[in-house]
Design a protein around this motif. Structure first.
Motif, short mmCIF file in Angstrom:
data_model
loop_
_atom_site.label_atom_id
_atom_site.label_comp_id
_atom_site.label_asym_id
_atom_site.label_seq_id
_atom_site.Cartn_x
_atom_site.Cartn_y
_atom_site.Cartn_z
N VAL A 22 37.14 39.32 45.51
CA VAL A 22 38.20 39.00 46.48
C VAL A 22 38.87 40.27 46.95
CG1 VAL A 22 40.47 37.93 46.74
CG2 VAL A 22 38.62 36.67 45.63
N LEU A 23 39.24 41.14 45.98
CA LEU A 23 39.97 42.36 46.31
C LEU A 23 39.10 43.28 47.18
CD1 LEU A 23 42.50 44.02 46.03
CD2 LEU A 23 41.66 44.91 43.86
N VAL A 24 37.85 43.47 46.77
CA VAL A 24 36.95 44.36 47.53
C VAL A 24 36.74 43.81 48.94
CG1 VAL A 24 34.57 45.19 47.69
CG2 VAL A 24 35.81 45.35 45.52
N LEU A 25 36.52 42.50 49.05
CA LEU A 25 36.32 41.89 50.37
C LEU A 25 37.55 42.10 51.25
CD1 LEU A 25 34.52 38.47 49.74
CD2 LEU A 25 33.63 40.53 50.85
N LEU A 26 38.74 41.87 50.67
CA LEU A 26 39.95 42.04 51.46
C LEU A 26 40.09 43.49 51.93
CD1 LEU A 26 42.52 39.85 49.49
CD2 LEU A 26 41.72 39.48 51.82
N ILE A 27 39.84 44.44 51.01
CA ILE A 27 39.95 45.86 51.38
C ILE A 27 38.94 46.19 52.47
CG2 ILE A 27 39.61 48.22 50.55
CD1 ILE A 27 40.82 47.33 47.88
N ALA A 28 37.70 45.70 52.31
CA ALA A 28 36.66 45.98 53.31
C ALA A 28 37.07 45.39 54.66
CB ALA A 28 35.33 45.40 52.85
N LEU A 29 37.54 44.15 54.61
CA LEU A 29 37.94 43.47 55.86
C LEU A 29 39.00 44.25 56.60
CD1 LEU A 29 37.93 40.85 57.64
CD2 LEU A 29 39.81 40.06 56.22
N PHE A 30 40.07 44.63 55.88
CA PHE A 30 41.19 45.27 56.58
C PHE A 30 40.88 46.72 56.92
CE2 PHE A 30 43.58 41.72 54.58
CZ PHE A 30 43.93 41.11 55.77
N SER A 31 39.96 47.38 56.16
CA SER A 31 39.54 48.72 56.56
C SER A 31 38.88 48.63 57.92
CB SER A 31 38.54 49.29 55.55
OG SER A 31 39.08 49.25 54.28
N ALA A 32 38.13 47.54 58.14
CA ALA A 32 37.39 47.40 59.38
C ALA A 32 38.31 47.02 60.54
CB ALA A 32 36.29 46.36 59.23
N ILE A 251 52.39 33.08 41.33
CA ILE A 251 51.43 32.05 40.94
C ILE A 251 50.08 32.34 41.60
CG2 ILE A 251 50.86 29.60 41.15
CD1 ILE A 251 53.90 29.06 40.96
N ALA A 252 50.12 32.78 42.87
CA ALA A 252 48.90 33.11 43.60
C ALA A 252 48.15 34.21 42.88
CB ALA A 252 49.22 33.52 45.03
N ALA A 253 48.87 35.27 42.49
CA ALA A 253 48.23 36.39 41.82
C ALA A 253 47.56 35.94 40.52
CB ALA A 253 49.25 37.49 41.53
N VAL A 254 48.26 35.08 39.77
CA VAL A 254 47.70 34.60 38.50
C VAL A 254 46.47 33.73 38.75
CG1 VAL A 254 48.18 33.23 36.45
CG2 VAL A 254 49.96 34.69 37.40
N TRP A 267 44.22 36.31 31.59
CA TRP A 267 43.61 37.61 31.70
C TRP A 267 44.54 38.50 32.50
CZ3 TRP A 267 39.39 39.42 35.41
CH2 TRP A 267 38.84 40.62 34.94
N LEU A 268 45.20 39.45 31.80
CA LEU A 268 46.24 40.24 32.45
C LEU A 268 45.69 41.18 33.51
CD1 LEU A 268 48.55 41.14 29.45
CD2 LEU A 268 48.99 39.54 31.30
N LEU A 269 44.52 41.82 33.23
CA LEU A 269 43.95 42.72 34.23
C LEU A 269 43.61 41.94 35.49
CD1 LEU A 269 43.11 45.59 34.84
CD2 LEU A 269 40.82 45.07 33.96
N GLY A 270 43.14 40.71 35.31
CA GLY A 270 42.85 39.86 36.47
C GLY A 270 44.11 39.62 37.28
N THR A 271 45.23 39.35 36.57
CA THR A 271 46.49 39.15 37.27
C THR A 271 46.87 40.38 38.07
OG1 THR A 271 47.29 37.59 35.62
CG2 THR A 271 48.95 38.69 36.95
N LEU A 272 46.67 41.58 37.46
CA LEU A 272 47.00 42.83 38.16
C LEU A 272 46.17 42.94 39.44
CD1 LEU A 272 48.92 45.15 37.62
CD2 LEU A 272 47.01 46.43 36.65
N LEU A 273 44.86 42.65 39.32
CA LEU A 273 44.00 42.68 40.51
C LEU A 273 44.43 41.59 41.50
CD1 LEU A 273 40.51 43.27 38.84
CD2 LEU A 273 42.00 44.95 39.92
N GLY A 274 44.88 40.45 40.98
CA GLY A 274 45.38 39.38 41.84
C GLY A 274 46.61 39.83 42.61
N VAL A 275 47.52 40.55 41.92
CA VAL A 275 48.71 41.08 42.58
C VAL A 275 48.29 42.00 43.73
CG1 VAL A 275 50.66 42.67 42.31
CG2 VAL A 275 50.25 40.91 40.60
N LEU A 276 47.31 42.88 43.44
CA LEU A 276 46.85 43.80 44.48
C LEU A 276 46.19 43.03 45.64
CD1 LEU A 276 45.46 46.74 42.33
CD2 LEU A 276 47.58 46.64 43.67
N SER A 277 45.46 41.94 45.31
CA SER A 277 44.85 41.14 46.38
C SER A 277 45.92 40.58 47.29
CB SER A 277 44.02 40.00 45.78
OG SER A 277 43.06 40.49 44.90
N VAL A 278 46.96 39.99 46.68
CA VAL A 278 48.04 39.43 47.49
C VAL A 278 48.71 40.54 48.30
CG1 VAL A 278 50.29 38.28 47.40
CG2 VAL A 278 48.45 37.51 45.92
N GLY A 279 48.92 41.71 47.66
CA GLY A 279 49.55 42.83 48.36
C GLY A 279 48.72 43.31 49.53
#
Lengths: 316, 325
Positions: A22-32, A251-254, A267-279
């Motif tokens: 999810v995170l990589v896709l979002l980053i790729a999408l917005f980079s483009a 809640i979304a990040a979690v 899974w805390l690392l997942g939550t951290l990546l979830g936070v970044l996805s939302v951000g």
């Protein structure tokens, strides 16, 4: 999955794909499509803006692991942010402001835990009630107005740097380390897994699930207090709707981060990546000039999709 | 076989049942609050204020009545307030664009119903827990409404349309007549139809309901669609009463609606409660808020008091249920 309750280290490989993709896709999408997204200034902006959410999403992970929910977090953050503003304004002391925020936040957390653990009220209704109470208290203490003129010592927290790293990011990293240590390397952490997976086992071990549950919600409230300090510093004021809806981003990040709402494993690392996805999602939509309303709706869709997939996995 | 099981599962719901006794207690509570307010405030018993209370209570009731059915199935719909806002804004636009209130009303009801149906699909087909699915929906709707309105306010509707929310008939506000109609329909539907009884059965024991041949998923879809449609109806009345639509009108509606359902004695755990109880719940909540208003308590206190009432109502419900067991 119930028998996994006392296993403290999860196998990350099993779940990295979901949220990382999810995170990589979002980053790729917005980079483009979003000009300026990949600039250093913007990316560090995303990180700094994600810090408040990190402080809410980490304790929210623990709460959801206990098969609970805290809908009051955003409203409690609003209230603690106002307390920080009012107390630091009156005493000219950042620490007293933080103390007030922590105290009020923890009090709400304990109240949530008490309503849920002792009175047995379902978490979403108990915290919906305290959401209303925190919202009401925010309006009452601020009289519906912004609290302005807070001391520099508060404001500087958001803009200062430590060894070149912005202080909010340092705080978020320290928080993450503390939660990681707490969940995976202490007995308390193991008990939290058991609260969601196997409450009976705790009773047989002579522990009180109720006290543990209250502690988990109290941690959530206290973290809302610390996040309240950051919010006040960021806005350079206290505002009676500052934290509106933040619990939903948490809640979304979690949910995106792969913590299950049905199985009591988190899974805390997942939550951290979830936070970044939302951000990243919010920042990217902002850069392509979509208003915050569209961002809110997108986060809503993100949550529903994540929960649907969670449900699929838990039935698989 | 299914008929026999159904009969066995469903407690008789004659008029003097446990439900009736619970409703009676709540009526007494409402009267007590009235008595206290009459003593404390001179203006409470004025005709204008009483009509005002009734109108206000009817607005809460429209949202809360559909919600009652959802709670009877042990679900929750947190999106009702946001649904009212979106439906009101869309209905308002249609009236402005076409000049036809009838078309606007239909769009508002349809919009509410579709949102409800989507909630139902999330709960049944996608199997997301209702409170979190409808909470996600809340924010999706909020986002859509703010985006659609872009800070604008729709203002000024035809006089005939405005009568729905602010007009009078034989000295009573028109929403009060609508309240009586929907109170009757809701009570008949819940207590006197097979579908209504199936809804109680689903809430009391979903597994038994499924095993006895009740089409659980279809009934749940119906219940969420009804809740959404009632939010759509409430949106029309708000639109007509306020004579304007803004993106934020729904924000303070969900908590009072949930409070009304819970004060009215409908259990969060499903299977117990009545639509009439919810009406009394809406009345009690409105009386409390109206009383605070009359005693010049700032409106800032309303969310705090509503939050406390929600928690108290659930706690009381659980206490009486525990004692009954």
């Amino acid at each position: 999955m119930r028998e996994a309750a006392v296993v403290s280290e999860p196998n990350p490989l099993q779940r990295i794909p979901g949220v990382a993709i999810v995170l990589v896709l979002l980053i790729a999408l917005f980079s483009a499509i979003a000009p300026g997204f990949l600039s250093v200034a913007n990316l560090s902006n995303v990180l700094v803006q994600s810090t408040i959410l990190t402080m809410l999403a980490l304790p929210m992970t623990l709460i959801i692991m206990t098969e609970g929910l805290d809908l009051s977090m955003g409203a409690v953050l609003t209230l603690t942010s106002l307390c920080v503003a009012i107390v630091s304004l009156a005493t000219k002391s950042m620490l007293l402001g933080l103390g007030a925020g922590l105290l009020v936040g923890a009090a709400f957390g304990v109240a949530n835990g008490w309503l849920i653990a002792i009175l047995g009220i379902p978490p979403f209704v108990a915290t919906l009630g305290t959401l209303g109470m925190a919202q009401g208290l925010s309006l009452i203490v601020s009289d519906g107005q912004s609290v302005v003129g807070i001391p520099h010592s508060v404001r500087d927290i958001y803009s200062a740097t430590l060894l070149g790293v912005p202080v909010p990011i340092v705080m978020a990293l320290v928080t993450y380390a503390a939660f990681h240590g707490l969940l995976y390397h202490t007995r308390f952490g193991t008990y939290i897994f058991a609260l969601g997976g196997n409450r009976e086992a705790l009773r047989y071990a002579g522990l009180s699930p109720n006290k543990l549950l209250i502690a988990v919600y109290a941690i959530g409230g206290a973290m809302a207090g610390i996040a309240g300090l950051l919010m006040t510093a960021r806005m350079n004021s206290g505002h009676p709707t500052a934290g509106l809806g933040l619990e939903f981003d948490a809640i979304a990040a979690v949910a995106v981060g792969g913590t299950s709402f049905e199985r009591g494993n988190g899974w805390l690392l997942g939550t951290l990546l979830g936070v970044l996805s939302v951000g990243v999602l919010r920042n990217g939509l902002n850069l392509i000039s979509l208003p915050s309303s569209v961002q809110v709706a997108s986060v809503g869709v993100l949550v529903i999709v994540a929960l649907f997939l969670d449900g699929l996995r838990s039935r698989a | 076989m299914t008929d026999i099981t159904k009969e066995a599962m469903m407690p008789p719901r004659s008029f003097l049942s446990q439900d009736a006794i619970q409703v009676f207690y709540r009526l007494l509570a409402a009267l007590l609050i009235c008595a206290v307010l009459a003593v404390l405030s001179d203006s409470f018993l004025s005709l204008g204020n009483i009509l005002n209370v009734l109108r206000q209570a009817s607005l809460t009731f429209f949202i809360a009545s559909g919600l009652t059915l959802v709670v009877l199935t042990a679900g929750l719909d947190l999106s009702v307030g946001a649904n009212v806002a979106l439906s009101a804004c869309i209905a308002g636009t249609v009236i402005h664009k076409t000049g036809s209130p009838a078309l606007g009303i239909l769009t508002g009801l349809a919009c509410g119903g579709i949102v409800g149906l989507l909630n139902g699909i999330m709960v049944t087909a996608l199997r997301i827990p209702s409170f979190i699915a409808t909470y996600g929906m809340l924010w999706v709707l909020n986002g859509l409404t703010y985006w659609y309105m872009a800070g604008e306010t729709l203002h000024g509707f035809p006089a005939g349309f405005r009568q729905i929310g602010s007009g009078y008939l034989f000295g009573l506000p028109i929403p009060v007549y609508l309240l009586l109609v929907f109170l009757g329909i809701g009570t008949l539907f819940a207590q006197r139809t097979i579908w209504g009884q199936e809804i109680y059965a689903i809430g009391a024991n979903p597994v038994a309901a499924r095993l006895s041949g009740i089409p659980v998923a279809r009934r749940l879809l119906l219940v969420y669609a009804v809740s959404g449609t009632m939010a759509g109806l409430a949106s029309i009345i708000f639109l007509s009463r306020l004579n304007s639509a803004e993106a934020d009108i729904g924000e303070s509606l969900t908590l009072p609606a949930i409070a009304a359902v819970l004060i009215g004695g409908t259990s969060l755990f499903g299977g117990v409660g009545t639509v009439f109880g919810t009406f009394i719940g809406a009345l009690i909540l409105t009386l409390v808020l109206n009383g605070m208003n009359l005693l010049s308590v700032s409106a800032n206190w309303q969310p705090l008091v509503t939050g406390i009432i929600v928690i108290l109502a659930v706690w009381l419900d659980m206490k009486t249920r525990r004692r009954a067991q």
